[in-house]
Motif scaffolding. Structure first.
Motif, PDB file in Angstrom:
ATOM      1  N   ILE A 231      21.550  25.835  32.059  1.00 33.59           N
ATOM      2  CA  ILE A 231      22.449  26.888  31.620  1.00 33.59           C
ATOM      3  C   ILE A 231      21.887  28.196  32.161  1.00 33.59           C
ATOM      4  O   ILE A 231      20.753  28.564  31.831  1.00 33.59           O
ATOM      5  N   ILE A 232      22.638  28.874  32.995  1.00 37.31           N
ATOM      6  CA  ILE A 232      22.116  30.079  33.613  1.00 37.31           C
ATOM      7  C   ILE A 232      22.990  31.273  33.244  1.00 37.31           C
ATOM      8  O   ILE A 232      24.189  31.136  33.024  1.00 37.31           O
ATOM      9  N   PRO A 233      22.395  32.445  33.173  1.00 32.26           N
ATOM     10  CA  PRO A 233      23.160  33.650  32.875  1.00 32.26           C
ATOM     11  C   PRO A 233      23.880  34.157  34.123  1.00 32.26           C
ATOM     12  O   PRO A 233      23.431  33.958  35.254  1.00 32.26           O
ATOM     13  N   ILE A 234      25.019  34.809  33.919  1.00 29.41           N
ATOM     14  CA  ILE A 234      25.790  35.413  34.998  1.00 29.41           C
ATOM     15  C   ILE A 234      26.120  36.848  34.607  1.00 29.41           C
ATOM     16  O   ILE A 234      26.505  37.115  33.467  1.00 29.41           O
ATOM     17  N   GLN A 235      25.949  37.757  35.549  1.00 26.03           N
ATOM     18  CA  GLN A 235      26.383  39.132  35.340  1.00 26.03           C
ATOM     19  C   GLN A 235      27.320  39.524  36.466  1.00 26.03           C
ATOM     20  O   GLN A 235      26.996  39.350  37.650  1.00 26.03           O
ATOM     21  N   LEU A 236      28.488  40.060  36.102  1.00 25.56           N
ATOM     22  CA  LEU A 236      29.486  40.511  37.069  1.00 25.56           C
ATOM     23  C   LEU A 236      29.676  42.010  36.910  1.00 25.56           C
ATOM     24  O   LEU A 236      29.886  42.498  35.789  1.00 25.56           O
ATOM     25  N   GLU A 237      29.599  42.736  38.011  1.00 23.56           N
ATOM     26  CA  GLU A 237      29.808  44.174  37.982  1.00 23.56           C
ATOM     27  C   GLU A 237      30.893  44.534  38.989  1.00 23.56           C
ATOM     28  O   GLU A 237      30.708  44.359  40.203  1.00 23.56           O
ATOM     29  N   ALA A 238      32.038  45.004  38.493  1.00 21.82           N
ATOM     30  CA  ALA A 238      33.158  45.371  39.364  1.00 21.82           C
ATOM     31  C   ALA A 238      32.849  46.700  40.040  1.00 21.82           C
ATOM     32  O   ALA A 238      32.573  47.697  39.366  1.00 21.82           O
ATOM     33  N   LYS A 239      32.909  46.733  41.368  1.00 21.47           N
ATOM     34  CA  LYS A 239      32.572  47.931  42.128  1.00 21.47           C
ATOM     35  C   LYS A 239      33.825  48.756  42.438  1.00 21.47           C
ATOM     36  O   LYS A 239      34.238  49.584  41.661  1.00 21.47           O
ATOM     37  N   GLN A 240      34.427  48.519  43.601  1.00 24.23           N
ATOM     38  CA  GLN A 240      35.582  49.303  44.003  1.00 24.23           C
ATOM     39  C   GLN A 240      36.529  48.422  44.791  1.00 24.23           C
ATOM     40  O   GLN A 240      36.195  47.305  45.172  1.00 24.23           O
ATOM     41  N   MET A 241      37.736  48.938  45.043  1.00 19.43           N
ATOM     42  CA  MET A 241      38.690  48.246  45.889  1.00 19.43           C
ATOM     43  C   MET A 241      38.183  48.292  47.326  1.00 19.43           C
ATOM     44  O   MET A 241      37.653  49.309  47.782  1.00 19.43           O
ATOM     45  N   ASP A 242      38.366  47.160  48.040  1.00 20.44           N
ATOM     46  CA  ASP A 242      37.772  47.046  49.369  1.00 20.44           C
ATOM     47  C   ASP A 242      38.751  46.351  50.312  1.00 20.44           C
ATOM     48  O   ASP A 242      39.354  45.333  49.948  1.00 20.44           O
ATOM     49  N   LEU A 243      38.926  46.890  51.509  1.00 22.01           N
ATOM     50  CA  LEU A 243      39.740  46.225  52.528  1.00 22.01           C
ATOM     51  C   LEU A 243      38.900  45.138  53.177  1.00 22.01           C
ATOM     52  O   LEU A 243      37.847  45.417  53.751  1.00 22.01           O
ATOM     53  N   THR A 244      39.340  43.888  53.076  1.00 20.54           N
ATOM     54  CA  THR A 244      38.561  42.770  53.608  1.00 20.54           C
ATOM     55  C   THR A 244      39.481  41.770  54.286  1.00 20.54           C
ATOM     56  O   THR A 244      40.665  41.668  53.966  1.00 20.54           O
ATOM     57  N   THR A 245      38.919  41.019  55.234  1.00 20.08           N
ATOM     58  CA  THR A 245      39.686  40.041  56.010  1.00 20.08           C
ATOM     59  C   THR A 245      39.590  38.676  55.361  1.00 20.08           C
ATOM     60  O   THR A 245      38.499  38.214  55.010  1.00 20.08           O
ATOM     61  N   GLU A 253      43.559  44.511  50.473  1.00 23.99           N
ATOM     62  CA  GLU A 253      42.733  45.318  49.576  1.00 23.99           C
ATOM     63  C   GLU A 253      42.481  44.530  48.296  1.00 23.99           C
ATOM     64  O   GLU A 253      43.411  44.214  47.556  1.00 23.99           O
ATOM     65  N   LEU A 254      41.215  44.208  48.057  1.00 24.51           N
ATOM     66  CA  LEU A 254      40.832  43.405  46.905  1.00 24.51           C
ATOM     67  C   LEU A 254      39.721  44.110  46.132  1.00 24.51           C
ATOM     68  O   LEU A 254      39.009  44.961  46.681  1.00 24.51           O
ATOM     69  N   LEU A 255      39.565  43.726  44.877  1.00 25.50           N
ATOM     70  CA  LEU A 255      38.475  44.263  44.070  1.00 25.50           C
ATOM     71  C   LEU A 255      37.179  43.555  44.442  1.00 25.50           C
ATOM     72  O   LEU A 255      37.108  42.325  44.414  1.00 25.50           O
ATOM     73  N   MET A 256      36.156  44.324  44.786  1.00 28.66           N
ATOM     74  CA  MET A 256      34.853  43.757  45.127  1.00 28.66           C
ATOM     75  C   MET A 256      33.971  43.733  43.880  1.00 28.66           C
ATOM     76  O   MET A 256      33.854  44.738  43.166  1.00 28.66           O
ATOM     77  N   ILE A 257      33.382  42.585  43.618  1.00 24.48           N
ATOM     78  CA  ILE A 257      32.535  42.388  42.442  1.00 24.48           C
ATOM     79  C   ILE A 257      31.171  41.895  42.908  1.00 24.48           C
ATOM     80  O   ILE A 257      31.080  40.967  43.716  1.00 24.48           O
ATOM     81  N   GLU A 258      30.107  42.498  42.405  1.00 26.94           N
ATOM     82  CA  GLU A 258      28.757  42.002  42.679  1.00 26.94           C
ATOM     83  C   GLU A 258      28.340  41.106  41.515  1.00 26.94           C
ATOM     84  O   GLU A 258      28.480  41.487  40.344  1.00 26.94           O
ATOM     85  N   ALA A 259      27.839  39.923  41.854  1.00 26.35           N
ATOM     86  CA  ALA A 259      27.509  38.921  40.839  1.00 26.35           C
ATOM     87  C   ALA A 259      26.055  38.494  40.973  1.00 26.35           C
ATOM     88  O   ALA A 259      25.564  38.280  42.085  1.00 26.35           O
ATOM     89  N   GLN A 260      25.377  38.396  39.843  1.00 28.71           N
ATOM     90  CA  GLN A 260      24.013  37.874  39.808  1.00 28.71           C
ATOM     91  C   GLN A 260      24.030  36.557  39.033  1.00 28.71           C
ATOM     92  O   GLN A 260      24.414  36.521  37.862  1.00 28.71           O
ATOM     93  N   PHE A 261      23.622  35.487  39.704  1.00 29.85           N
ATOM     94  CA  PHE A 261      23.573  34.161  39.089  1.00 29.85           C
ATOM     95  C   PHE A 261      22.115  33.796  38.859  1.00 29.85           C
ATOM     96  O   PHE A 261      21.346  33.662  39.809  1.00 29.85           O
ATOM     97  N   GLY A 262      21.731  33.633  37.596  1.00 29.56           N
ATOM     98  CA  GLY A 262      20.339  33.367  37.289  1.00 29.56           C
ATOM     99  C   GLY A 262      19.549  34.662  37.224  1.00 29.56           C
ATOM    100  O   GLY A 262      20.084  35.778  37.283  1.00 29.56           O
TER     101      GLY A 262
END
Length: 554
Positions: A231-245, A253-262
């Motif tokens: 069982i591992i902890p997860i942290q999600l931090e929503a950053k900003q809207m980002d143009l991505t392919t 244009e999608l919401l970019m989220i940084e995630a830490q697993f463990g």
């Protein structure tokens, strides 16, 4: 190999179906060896035998409320099920694996649960070279909110079971069993707090509570691929809207989220891109060599799955003699096929040069090279139909280059009889063809035509295309080719042409005409967009046949 075994440098956790595929970093010049099984299942993150730190129910409820995790809100509508999506994973621009996920109604009608089935295949090393496919299957029952109730998890390599694990949650505890490749089973228990999710739990959180820039979510998820379960902890931090392919090439244009697993010092940091509904569209790990995951259409993953199965079977060889004694080049042969999984009698076709006789439920005798007057060569049911002249992706009959090449090879025989033109095309293609070693990759027929390079499949397809261009019906034949020097038989594809009211066999990779070394198992027109799917029925039979041996030289 030393680099592959260096866990401190290369071990990675990539959450299958969440941010990537469970892979272990490896020297890019080497395929993943069997010894890495332990690394695949045992990671740097310590196994917490007693479960996560004690958290009160009040704290969990407060956290759930703060995150908007309302228990009665479903992340996928039951009315929209089944829901299936597919993903492909890349490392350093090289495809290494692919996944398919299906969410459907539970078979247990009285319980409101989702059944999640995820199949992952690692079939490439980090240089893009084919390796024995590692198949990872995960099946779970999860509540509409994403909470895990039970699961089954298995790992097989090249069709052989390496690891199995299954369990269920009972009164706050996960009771599960493990079985390794030797068949040894052990049973375990793990504290399982409320709001602990299965592998689709992150998707459930993102879709029933879409994030906004600046928001932070914290959660925990159970992953079975760590051997003992974790069982591992997860942290999600929503950053900003980002143009991505995206995989389609579309920029969105999608919401970019940084995630830490463990834990930060031992886990994996990733970047996620989600749309306005919270649906995950793309992800990439940020640790060491990034692994990129993209959602693709189901047809793409089906083709990759067929290719992986194709690659794992084409290398199989049957040793016809015990001591590799060479066989005479042109004398008739009598062989015995044995299998408990398929009917050997139904596995080989009867023709004028190939007799098949059932000797028992599991044995059949095949005689090659003796004239068989009952062979089904000109029967009404075996006559060519329109598909034997059709144009298609695998046999591009109408492409101008095919006509140009056919006329070049025919030379002065352009106006010759159908029989002469068929044989001249075979001979001239053989003279100019560079035969490559067996490969899990099937090149396009046009690509092979321009380079005059490829395996037996490409040669057979090109010859069929040129025959059809000459208005001669043609089809593909799949079976086994016997190497007289080594007395071994392996998968092979060649061509048949309809000439003088009979099917004539032609092999552009062999110098001599077909005689006593080709075992016919199936024929097809070569239609369709998936070149691997054509051969799967034959390859399955080859996989299930236990043995083919030489009985005598008649």
């Amino acid at each position: 190999m030393r680099d592959c075994l260096n866990q401190n440098r290369y071990s990675r956790i990539l959450l299958v179906g969440i941010v990537g595929l469970c892979l272990i970093g490896c020297n890019g010049q080497e395929p993943l060896p069997g010894e890495l099984r332990r690394q695949l299942l045992e990671t740097e993150i310590p196994v917490n035998q007693s479960g996560p730190p004690e958290v009160t129910q009040e704290e969990l409820d407060a956290q759930a409320a703060a995150l908007g995790m309302v228990s009665d809100r479903e992340w996928v509508s039951i009315d929209s099920l089944p829901w299936t999506y597919a993903e492909v994973q890349y490392r350093g621009g090289v495809r290494v694996s692919f996944s398919k996920v299906t969410v459907q109604r539970s078979d247990i009608a009285e319980f409101k649960q989702f059944k999640v089935i995820q199949e992952d295949v690692i079939d490439r090393d980090f240089s893009g070279n084919a390796i024995p496919p590692r198949m990872i299957r995960y099946e779970s029952l999860e509540r509409p909110t994403g909470e895990l109730t039970s699961f089954k998890y298995s790992v097989t390599v090249d069709g052989k079971s390496e690891f199995e694990m299954e369990g269920r949650v009972i009164f706050g505890q996960l009771e599960y069993s493990r079985r390794d490749e030797l068949g040894k089973s052990t049973r375990h228990k793990l504290a399982f707090p409320k709001e602990t999710w299965g592998r689709q739990g992150l998707l459930s959180l993102l879709q029933r509570s879409p994030m906004q820039p600046g928001q932070v979510y914290r959660a925990q998820v159970f992953l079975p691929q760590f051997g003992m379960g974790e069982i591992i902890p997860i942290q999600l931090e929503a950053k900003q809207m980002d143009l991505t392919t995206l995989a389609s090439g579309q920029v969105q244009e999608l919401l970019m989220i940084e995630a830490q697993f463990g834990k930060p010092e031992t886990g994996v940091k990733s970047r996620l891109w989600v749309d306005a509904s919270g649906r995950l569209q793309k992800s990439m790990t940020l640790t060491d060599a990034p692994i990129l995951q993209l959602q693709v259409d189901l047809a793409t993953v089906q083709r990759l799955a067929d290719q992986a199965q194709f690659g794992s079977t084409i290398s199989r060889q049957f040793e016809l003699t015990a001591n590799d004694q060479p066989l005479p080049e042109s004398q008739p042969l009598k062989l015995r096929a044995y299998s408990l999984d398929v009917d050997p009698f139904q596995s080989f076709l009867i023709t004028t040069r190939q007799q098949v006789r059932s000797t028992s439920a599991s044995h059949s005798e095949i005689t090659l090279g003796e004239v068989n007057p009952t062979g089904n060569t000109a029967a009404e049911t075996d006559r060519p139909d329109e598909s034997m002249l059709a144009d298609g992706p695998l046999i591009p009959t109408e492409h101008p280059f095919i006509a140009e090449l056919a006329n070049e090879l025919l030379g002065q025989y352009v106006q010759a009889s159908e029989e002469q033109r068929a044989e001249v095309l075979r001979q001239e293609l053989y003279k100019t063809w560079t035969l490559t070693p067996r490969s899990a990759e099937i090149a396009s027929t046009l690509e092979a035509a321009r380079s005059r390079t490829g395996g037996n499949i490409e040669a057979a397809c090109l010859l069929a295309a040129m025959l059809r261009q000459q208005k001669i019906p043609a089809r593909l034949v799949a079976g086994l080719l016997i190497d007289a020097k080594t007395a071994k038989a392996s998968f092979h594809v060649w061509t048949q042409a309809w000439v003088n009211q009979t099917w004539v066999e032609l092999d552009a990779t062999q110098q001599e005409p077909i005689g006593t070394r080709h075992l016919i198992m199936a024929v097809n027109s070569g239609a369709g967009n998936n070149p691997y799917q054509l051969w799967m029925p034959t390859l399955k039979v080859i996989r299930d046949i236990s043995d083919i041996s030489l009985v005598q030289r008649p």
